[in-house]
Motif scaffolding. Structure first.
Motif, mmCIF file in Angstrom:
data_model
loop_
_atom_site.group_PDB
_atom_site.id
_atom_site.type_symbol
_atom_site.label_atom_id
_atom_site.label_comp_id
_atom_site.label_asym_id
_atom_site.label_seq_id
_atom_site.Cartn_x
_atom_site.Cartn_y
_atom_site.Cartn_z
ATOM 1 N N PRO A 194 2.329 10.481 -13.810
ATOM 2 C CA PRO A 194 3.005 9.301 -13.269
ATOM 3 C C PRO A 194 4.059 8.774 -14.237
ATOM 4 C CG PRO A 194 0.779 8.752 -13.998
ATOM 5 C CD PRO A 194 0.900 10.242 -14.061
ATOM 6 N N LEU A 195 5.154 8.290 -13.685
ATOM 7 C CA LEU A 195 6.280 7.862 -14.513
ATOM 8 C C LEU A 195 6.049 6.471 -15.087
ATOM 9 C CD1 LEU A 195 9.237 9.091 -12.265
ATOM 10 C CD2 LEU A 195 7.984 10.349 -14.046
ATOM 11 N N ASN A 246 -4.761 13.936 1.492
ATOM 12 C CA ASN A 246 -3.909 13.669 0.337
ATOM 13 C C ASN A 246 -4.208 14.623 -0.824
ATOM 14 O OD1 ASN A 246 -2.813 11.578 1.801
ATOM 15 N ND2 ASN A 246 -3.983 9.972 0.790
ATOM 16 N N ALA A 247 -5.461 15.056 -0.894
ATOM 17 C CA ALA A 247 -5.858 15.961 -1.975
ATOM 18 C C ALA A 247 -5.277 17.362 -1.783
ATOM 19 C CB ALA A 247 -7.379 16.040 -2.058
ATOM 20 N N VAL A 299 -4.651 9.106 -6.500
ATOM 21 C CA VAL A 299 -4.034 8.776 -5.221
ATOM 22 C C VAL A 299 -5.105 8.348 -4.227
ATOM 23 C CG1 VAL A 299 -2.670 9.690 -3.299
ATOM 24 C CG2 VAL A 299 -2.144 10.368 -5.654
ATOM 25 N N THR A 300 -4.813 7.316 -3.468
ATOM 26 C CA THR A 300 -5.755 6.799 -2.478
ATOM 27 C C THR A 300 -6.170 7.901 -1.510
ATOM 28 O OG1 THR A 300 -4.650 4.659 -2.591
ATOM 29 C CG2 THR A 300 -6.115 5.024 -0.723
ATOM 30 N N GLY A 301 -7.459 8.097 -1.353
ATOM 31 C CA GLY A 301 -7.968 9.074 -0.397
ATOM 32 C C GLY A 301 -8.230 10.439 -0.980
ATOM 33 N N GLY A 302 -7.625 10.755 -2.121
ATOM 34 C CA GLY A 302 -7.847 12.057 -2.743
ATOM 35 C C GLY A 302 -6.592 12.574 -3.418
ATOM 36 N N GLU A 309 0.870 -1.182 0.000
ATOM 37 C CA GLU A 309 0.000 0.000 0.000
ATOM 38 C C GLU A 309 0.900 1.224 0.000
ATOM 39 O OE1 GLU A 309 -3.824 -0.279 2.327
ATOM 40 O OE2 GLU A 309 -2.641 -1.791 3.390
ATOM 41 N N ASN A 310 0.919 1.925 -1.104
ATOM 42 C CA ASN A 310 1.866 3.029 -1.226
ATOM 43 C C ASN A 310 1.473 4.262 -0.435
ATOM 44 O OD1 ASN A 310 3.948 1.959 -2.917
ATOM 45 N ND2 ASN A 310 2.517 2.014 -4.644
ATOM 46 N N VAL A 311 0.177 4.547 -0.364
ATOM 47 C CA VAL A 311 -0.295 5.763 0.297
ATOM 48 C C VAL A 311 -1.424 5.412 1.247
ATOM 49 C CG1 VAL A 311 -1.199 8.097 -0.041
ATOM 50 C CG2 VAL A 311 0.272 7.083 -1.789
#
Length: 373
Positions: free
Chosen positions: A280-281, A218-219, A271-274, A210-212
């Motif tokens: 993105p690379l 997060n937004a 992104v998770t959550g906002g 889980e990255n984030v």
């Protein structure tokens, strides 16, 4: 008569500015010194903490390679660099695992080139500080690789954060720059933000289950920089967002489409959550990912997961079998609120010299003289 007075005033201003600048330069350069930590050398400090305690504001501390078992507290504006610039051979290991291995409580401190290990809290903790530069460190085997608490405008650059519970954690920390880090093979989240906004997070390699951590804050953060022509950490032609991977090889950057072959995924990453990473690379040069992976230890991560699974099967909950009477009155404890070695700490991120004062004073003098002409 009026012209004589005006000319005298100009001369006075020039002399005053020159005097002030001379004092600033003299004080700044006279006070800065280099200290050396080398237990084997005569006259060298045997611990990093001893050198910090002896240092004055603006000093630089060079640390010889070795393992230093201590809980380091950096409470003044100093630059601390490992001699080798290699985190693999200059290591700070927490003497008391219940405390952070390295704690920074002073603004404008620099900490670069160290391995930091074995804390039940943070490998590197920044608390209440601004404008610190944390570069080219490897933080592992801790609750948090790097933890920021009420810390702003710091630069977290070129570090390897692996085998921690959480790679990077921000709590009440705003306007920090988090770039060029390898945040991979952590057991919990790669990055977690709480009550933290206006941070810019870009050109990082995220590879965690889980990255984030999911959070609406997060937004309020930027997950990419302005797209610019410069090689990114997976050797694509543009600096933009982050590389999103996971241990199964099915991360967004690993599976997205790059139709125009520019090293940027054609669609944004949500992104998770906002919030979203708009650039993105994409692994345009597959060998670059292999190079990054060689700096990590996927085997240790797999072994860690296996050990955790085995421990979980063999141990019971600490409260299992305890009677209600025995637990009465107890309270729940409060929660706690590259090659990178090629990247040296730039001068402006270390001990500040007279440059800023010089600029303002010189500009002011020039302006006054210009008006008098």
């Amino acid at each position: 008569m009026e012209r004589v007075k005006e000319k005298n005033l100009q001369v006075f201003i020039i002399v005053a500015v020159a005097f002030i600048l001379a004092v600033i330069c003299t004080c700044s350069f006279a006070s800065a010194a280099n200290l050396r930590v080398d237990p084997a050398a005569e006259g060298g400090y045997t611990t990093i903490q001893a050198a910090v305690d002896a240092a004055k504001e603006g000093d630089t501390i060079f640390v010889n390679q070795g393992t230093y078992v201590e809980n380091l507290i950096i409470d003044r504006q100093v630059r601390i660099w490992s001699d080798s610039r290699n985190p693999e051979n200059t290591i700070v290991k927490a003497a008391d695992p219940t405390e952070s291995a390295v704690e920074i409580t002073a603004d404008r401190a620099t900490f670069s080139g160290f391995g930091v290990e074995d804390s039940d809290k943070a490998g590197i903790l920044l608390t209440g500080v601004n404008n610190c530069y944390i570069n080219n460190n490897r933080a592992r085997n801790s609750e948090y690789g790097i933890l920021l608490q009420d810390a702003g405008t710091n630069n977290i650059n070129g570090n390897i954060l692996t085998l921690n519970e959480i790679g990077i954690r921000l709590e009440g920390s705003n306007s920090n720059t988090i770039q060029d880090n390898l945040v991979a093979y952590n057991y919990g989240f790669g990055i977690s933000l709480e009550e933290s906004s206006k941070n810019i997070i870009y050109n990082n390699y995220f590879k965690n289950a889980e990255n984030v951590e999911e959070n609406t804050v997060n937004a309020d953060n930027a997950w990419q920089s302005t797209l610019s022509t410069k090689s990114n950490l997976v050797r694509g032609p543009y600096i933009g967002g982050n590389f999103w991977a996971n241990p199964e090889g099915t991360g967004y950057s690993e599976t997205c489409v790059d139709g125009n072959s520019n090293g940027i995924c054609d669609s944004a990453y949500e992104v998770t959550g906002g919030g979203s990473d708009k650039s993105p690379l994409f692994p345009k040069v597959p060998g670059a990912v292999t190079t990054l992976e060689n700096k990590l230890d996927a085997g240790a991560y797999d072994q860690g997961l296996a050990d955790r699974e085995g421990t979980g099967n063999e141990t019971e909950s600490p409260l299992e079998g305890v009677t209600e009477e025995e637990t009465e009155g107890t309270t729940e404890p409060a929660g706690e609120g590259e090659e990178t070695s090629e990247t040296g700490a730039p001068e402006e991120n270390g001990a500040p010299g007279p440059g800023l004062a010089f600029t303002f004073l010189a500009a002011g003098a020039a302006y006054i003289l210009k008006r008098k002409r």
